[in-house]
Design an enzyme around this catalytic site. Structure first.
Site, mmCIF file in Angstrom:
data_model
loop_
_atom_site.group_PDB
_atom_site.id
_atom_site.type_symbol
_atom_site.label_atom_id
_atom_site.label_comp_id
_atom_site.label_asym_id
_atom_site.label_seq_id
_atom_site.Cartn_x
_atom_site.Cartn_y
_atom_site.Cartn_z
ATOM 1 N N ASP A 4 0.606 -1.056 0.159
ATOM 2 C CA ASP A 4 -0.025 0.058 -0.029
ATOM 3 C C ASP A 4 0.766 1.191 -0.071
ATOM 4 O OD1 ASP A 4 -2.987 -0.814 0.054
ATOM 5 O OD2 ASP A 4 -1.747 -2.038 1.760
ATOM 6 N N HIS A 6 1.094 3.632 -2.648
ATOM 7 C CA HIS A 6 -0.045 4.564 -2.762
ATOM 8 C C HIS A 6 0.772 5.729 -3.608
ATOM 9 C CE1 HIS A 6 -3.898 2.796 -2.009
ATOM 10 N NE2 HIS A 6 -3.221 2.288 -1.176
ATOM 11 N N ASP A 44 -1.005 -2.311 -4.390
ATOM 12 C CA ASP A 44 -1.177 -0.812 -4.347
ATOM 13 C C ASP A 44 0.027 -0.083 -4.397
ATOM 14 O OD1 ASP A 44 -3.832 -1.286 -4.560
ATOM 15 O OD2 ASP A 44 -4.115 -1.088 -2.581
ATOM 16 N N ASN A 110 -6.070 -3.443 -5.658
ATOM 17 C CA ASN A 110 -7.050 -2.849 -6.162
ATOM 18 C C ASN A 110 -6.805 -1.523 -6.701
ATOM 19 O OD1 ASN A 110 -6.916 -1.880 -3.506
ATOM 20 N ND2 ASN A 110 -9.115 -1.208 -3.498
ATOM 21 N N HIS A 111 -5.805 -0.698 -6.422
ATOM 22 C CA HIS A 111 -5.527 0.556 -7.070
ATOM 23 C C HIS A 111 -4.428 0.444 -8.208
ATOM 24 C CE1 HIS A 111 -6.758 3.498 -4.028
ATOM 25 N NE2 HIS A 111 -6.942 2.106 -3.410
#
Length: 127
Positions: A4, A6, A44, A110-111
């Site tokens: 994650d 991001h 992610d 999912n990103h």
């Protein structure tokens, strides 16, 4: 192990826009200093499934800085690489056209964009 990240989250925010990049760079800097065998990214990496050009360029710069080099790789993939990597028949750190010193293994989250529109990590490194 990191997950994650991001990259690109709030990238236009003057206060927090660099946070995800600083964190990702810190992860790779620590991994390099600790001489880990490889880094596992649990999804992610990017905040948007189609990250901006600026985000992709910054990510590529960080990856080039910490992943390319002459550091020896102390493990091997023992499965049939032609099955797991059908396009290249080998994992990228064994490809003679790359000079990988810190391998990264990643799965999409999912990103992230598993469809292939966003270039894979190994292609981003050589931009």
């Amino acid at each position: 192990i990191a997950t994650d990240n991001h990259l690109g989250y709030l990238e236009k925010d003057r206060v927090r826009g660099d946070d995800s990049f600083r964190t990702f760079e810190e992860i790779l800097r620590i991994a390099k200093k600790a001489e880990v065998d490889f880094v596992l990214l649990g999804g992610d990496l990017f905040h948007h499934n189609k990250p901006s050009r600026a985000t992709r360029v910054r990510a590529a710069k960080i990856l080039r800085t910490y992943c390319l080099g002459d550091d020896p790789i102390h493990f091997e993939i023992v499965s049939d690489q032609s099955i797991n990597f059908p396009e290249t028949a080998c994992v990228n750190y064994e490809d003679p056209n790359y000079n990988i010193g810190l391998p990264i293994f990643s799965i999409h989250g999912n990103h992230d964009d598993p469809t292939g529109v966003t270039p894979p990590l190994h292609e981003m490194i050589v931009w």
